[in-house]
Design a protein around this motif. Structure first.
Motif, PDB file in Angstrom:
ATOM      1  N   PHE A 147      34.490  46.099  31.594  1.00  0.00           N
ATOM      2  CA  PHE A 147      33.960  44.965  32.374  1.00  0.00           C
ATOM      3  C   PHE A 147      32.434  44.928  32.456  1.00  0.00           C
ATOM      4  CE2 PHE A 147      38.248  45.607  34.104  1.00  0.00           C
ATOM      5  CZ  PHE A 147      38.778  44.328  33.961  1.00  0.00           C
ATOM      6  N   TYR A 191      39.363  37.673  39.509  1.00  0.00           N
ATOM      7  CA  TYR A 191      40.786  37.751  39.151  1.00  0.00           C
ATOM      8  C   TYR A 191      40.995  37.412  37.680  1.00  0.00           C
ATOM      9  CZ  TYR A 191      41.866  37.811  44.162  1.00  0.00           C
ATOM     10  OH  TYR A 191      41.955  38.153  45.483  1.00  0.00           O
ATOM     11  N   GLU A 211      36.350  47.132  38.492  1.00  0.00           N
ATOM     12  CA  GLU A 211      36.776  45.787  38.872  1.00  0.00           C
ATOM     13  C   GLU A 211      37.445  45.822  40.244  1.00  0.00           C
ATOM     14  OE1 GLU A 211      37.384  42.656  39.443  1.00  0.00           O
ATOM     15  OE2 GLU A 211      38.069  41.916  37.506  1.00  0.00           O
ATOM     16  N   TYR A 228      44.763  52.247  36.761  1.00  0.00           N
ATOM     17  CA  TYR A 228      43.514  51.643  36.277  1.00  0.00           C
ATOM     18  C   TYR A 228      42.313  52.305  36.955  1.00  0.00           C
ATOM     19  CZ  TYR A 228      39.417  48.761  36.559  1.00  0.00           C
ATOM     20  OH  TYR A 228      38.109  48.357  36.554  1.00  0.00           O
ATOM     21  N   TRP A 280      40.313  39.749  34.133  1.00  0.00           N
ATOM     22  CA  TRP A 280      41.331  40.598  33.522  1.00  0.00           C
ATOM     23  C   TRP A 280      41.951  39.936  32.285  1.00  0.00           C
ATOM     24  CZ3 TRP A 280      42.725  45.554  34.467  1.00  0.00           C
ATOM     25  CH2 TRP A 280      42.253  46.145  35.646  1.00  0.00           C
ATOM     26  N   THR A 281      41.919  38.622  32.207  1.00  0.00           N
ATOM     27  CA  THR A 281      42.467  37.933  31.031  1.00  0.00           C
ATOM     28  C   THR A 281      41.750  38.389  29.773  1.00  0.00           C
ATOM     29  OG1 THR A 281      42.967  36.001  32.406  1.00  0.00           O
ATOM     30  CG2 THR A 281      42.957  35.682  30.013  1.00  0.00           C
ATOM     31  N   ALA A 285      40.031  41.108  29.470  1.00  0.00           N
ATOM     32  CA  ALA A 285      40.288  42.541  29.300  1.00  0.00           C
ATOM     33  C   ALA A 285      41.619  42.778  28.589  1.00  0.00           C
ATOM     34  CB  ALA A 285      40.274  43.234  30.661  1.00  0.00           C
ATOM     35  N   PHE A 286      42.643  42.042  28.969  1.00  0.00           N
ATOM     36  CA  PHE A 286      43.948  42.189  28.318  1.00  0.00           C
ATOM     37  C   PHE A 286      43.886  41.763  26.854  1.00  0.00           C
ATOM     38  CE2 PHE A 286      45.967  41.665  32.695  1.00  0.00           C
ATOM     39  CZ  PHE A 286      46.291  43.005  32.795  1.00  0.00           C
ATOM     40  N   PHE A 345      38.614  47.420  29.083  1.00  0.00           N
ATOM     41  CA  PHE A 345      38.705  47.408  30.540  1.00  0.00           C
ATOM     42  C   PHE A 345      37.458  48.011  31.194  1.00  0.00           C
ATOM     43  CE2 PHE A 345      42.966  47.531  28.745  1.00  0.00           C
ATOM     44  CZ  PHE A 345      43.561  46.450  29.386  1.00  0.00           C
ATOM     45  N   ALA A 375      45.905  37.437  36.374  1.00  0.00           N
ATOM     46  CA  ALA A 375      45.662  37.341  34.934  1.00  0.00           C
ATOM     47  C   ALA A 375      46.919  37.679  34.146  1.00  0.00           C
ATOM     48  CB  ALA A 375      44.525  38.269  34.530  1.00  0.00           C
ATOM     49  N   GLU A 393      47.857  49.671  39.498  1.00  0.00           N
ATOM     50  CA  GLU A 393      46.484  49.527  39.985  1.00  0.00           C
ATOM     51  C   GLU A 393      45.839  50.905  40.142  1.00  0.00           C
ATOM     52  OE1 GLU A 393      42.960  47.744  41.622  1.00  0.00           O
ATOM     53  OE2 GLU A 393      44.586  47.006  40.345  1.00  0.00           O
ATOM     54  N   TYR A 410      44.843  42.944  38.946  1.00  0.00           N
ATOM     55  CA  TYR A 410      45.117  42.383  37.625  1.00  0.00           C
ATOM     56  C   TYR A 410      46.239  41.350  37.600  1.00  0.00           C
ATOM     57  CZ  TYR A 410      49.038  45.531  38.197  1.00  0.00           C
ATOM     58  OH  TYR A 410      50.156  46.145  38.688  1.00  0.00           O
TER      59      TYR A 410
END
Length: 438
Positions: A59, A45, A81, A271, A48-49, A51-52, A57, A88, A268, A85
């Motif tokens: 990973f 979980y 992933e 993504y 994603w922090t 990634a942002f 994205f 995060a 979602e 998201y």
């Protein structure tokens, strides 16, 4: 106008007053050794922090995600992933500045690990705060209602998933559900107009983005309160009259929540379209529903992870709610939610949702149980109220004994046999027997 005395303040906010020092002690000096705080599913979980913050994205550069089962596939250089998201995104204003972007830095910095613990403790306080505020809107206050809130906090896994497993999503789901419930009840008792559409949209979006199954909880909460408000607006004579006008007013209640849920689900899906080239609504890959292997009985009653086995206070809350006339309809609604979630989880490939303390799939609806129990306790005569609260207290003590064993390692992360379960409830591993022996 009555004076607002310290005694009345404690009577209104006792649960929060009790929880603040307890949460502080457990957060600053954890009575368990499992670490780091962000681990297992929580690492997925939280990834994603990064990634942002870095706008990356893919990973794939973080090998520590693979042992957790976070990566379900690799497609054209994108590691897909598994986890959504939402958590995060919700914590990004705090976690984003704490990301260590220096070369060779770990995926999660020490500051992020510490913030994780404090944010989850704050989320639990928000759950209790919104539940208390909702009870006050319904004209319920006093020590009995506050004790009922504490029984749900400690009698379910809510406290555990605010401390030991704080990197999971459940306490945040509960906080968002509690805020949505308060906002809906506030609108219903103050004129019956729908709550602010933007606020409902944002809360619904975040709740479904954090946990996809929250779409049921969100729509059921707003829909139930909205329906109660619409039918209540015309007085007792309006209850049997449900026509086009009532349906339109209810649509103004449910519409923003539905729009928020759809927006979160589409995000979602976009993504997954980016990562895999195919539009999909779930990143869980091969994990799916097994309709030829029903496990609903185990979801509710097994020693492995049964709802009523590990969190027996839920049975007390539902029983008391059904016995009290004022709360009977709401208790039927909450029972229906339990049945619906039991059906969903019973067919899921991992019906027990992986390692964890009790069946964590029901924790998100804890605020509903708090408010239901508080209103029911207030409606009971004093002797029956004490009996109901005593039963809830005993159930909470049983759950706390199991939790102590989980924290100390005498209860495993999964596969709990009957012998281990009963040893912690009535046998040698019981928390309270050990205290008395000392």
């Amino acid at each position: 106008m009555s004076r607002y005395t310290p005694r009345r303040f404690v009577g209104r906010w006792l649960a929060a007053v009790v929880l603040v020092p307890v949460l502080w002690a457990v957060t600053v000096h954890p009575p368990y050794s499992n670490s780091p705080p962000i681990r297992s599913d929580g690492l997925g979980y939280h990834a994603w922090t990064r990634a942002f913050v870095q706008r990356d994205f893919t990973f794939c550069k973080w090998p520590e995600l693979r042992p957790t089962g976070t990566i379900t596939a690799v497609v054209d250089g994108h590691c897909v992933e598994k986890y959504p998201y939402g958590l995060a995104l919700l914590r990004l204003p705090v976690m984003g500045p704490l990301v260590d972007r220096s070369p060779g830095a770990p995926l999660v910095s020490h500051a992020e690990h510490r913030a994780n613990q404090y944010l989850s403790a704050l989320a639990l306080l928000l759950v209790v705060g919104f539940a208390t505020a909702t009870l006050l809107l319904l004209g319920v206050e006093g020590v009995f209602a506050q004790a009922g809130i504490l029984a749900v906090v400690f009698g379910t896994g809510l406290f555990h998933y605010s401390t030991y497993d704080a990197s999971f999503t459940h306490v945040y789901s509960a906080a968002l559900a509690a805020a949505l419930l308060w906002l809906s009840v506030r609108a219903a008792v103050r004129g019956g107009r729908p709550p602010p559409a933007v606020a409902v949209f944002v809360l619904a979006f975040l709740a479904v983005a954090v946990r996809s199954t929250n779409v049921v909880l969100v729509l059921a909460t707003v829909g139930a309160v909205g329906g109660w408000s619409v039918l209540r607006a015309g007085g007792p004579g309006a209850w049997p009259q449900v026509g086009r006008a009532e349906a339109e007013r209810l649509a103004w209640w449910v519409g923003p929540a539905l729009a928020g849920a759809v927006a979160a689900t589409l995000a979602e899906g976009l993504y997954l379209l980016y990562a895999t080239g195919r539009f999909n609504l779930s990143g869980y890959g091969q994990e799916s529903f097994l309709f030829n292997r029903p496990m609903q009985r185990s979801v509710l009653l097994s020693y492995e992870r049964g709802l009523f086995t590990w969190y027996p206070v839920v049975a007390v809350v539902l029983a008391v709610g059904l016995l009290v006339r004022r709360t009977r309809l709401a208790a039927l609604g909450l029972s229906g939610l339990v049945v619906l979630y039991t059906g969903i989880y019973g067919f899921w490939a991992s019906w027990y949702l992986g390692g964890g303390f009790g069946h964590r799939g029901f924790i998100d609806m804890a605020p509903l149980a708090m408010v239901l129990f508080g209103v029911a306790l207030a409606a009971l005569p004093r002797p029956r109220r004490a009996l109901a609260l005593g039963a809830a207290g005993l159930c909470a003590l049983a759950t706390l004994s199991l939790m102590a064993g989980y924290w100390q390692g005498t209860v495993g992360f999964g596969g709990t046999p009957a012998s281990v379960y009963w040893a912690h409830l009535t046998g040698a591993e019981n928390l309270y027997w050990r205290w008395l022996a000392r």
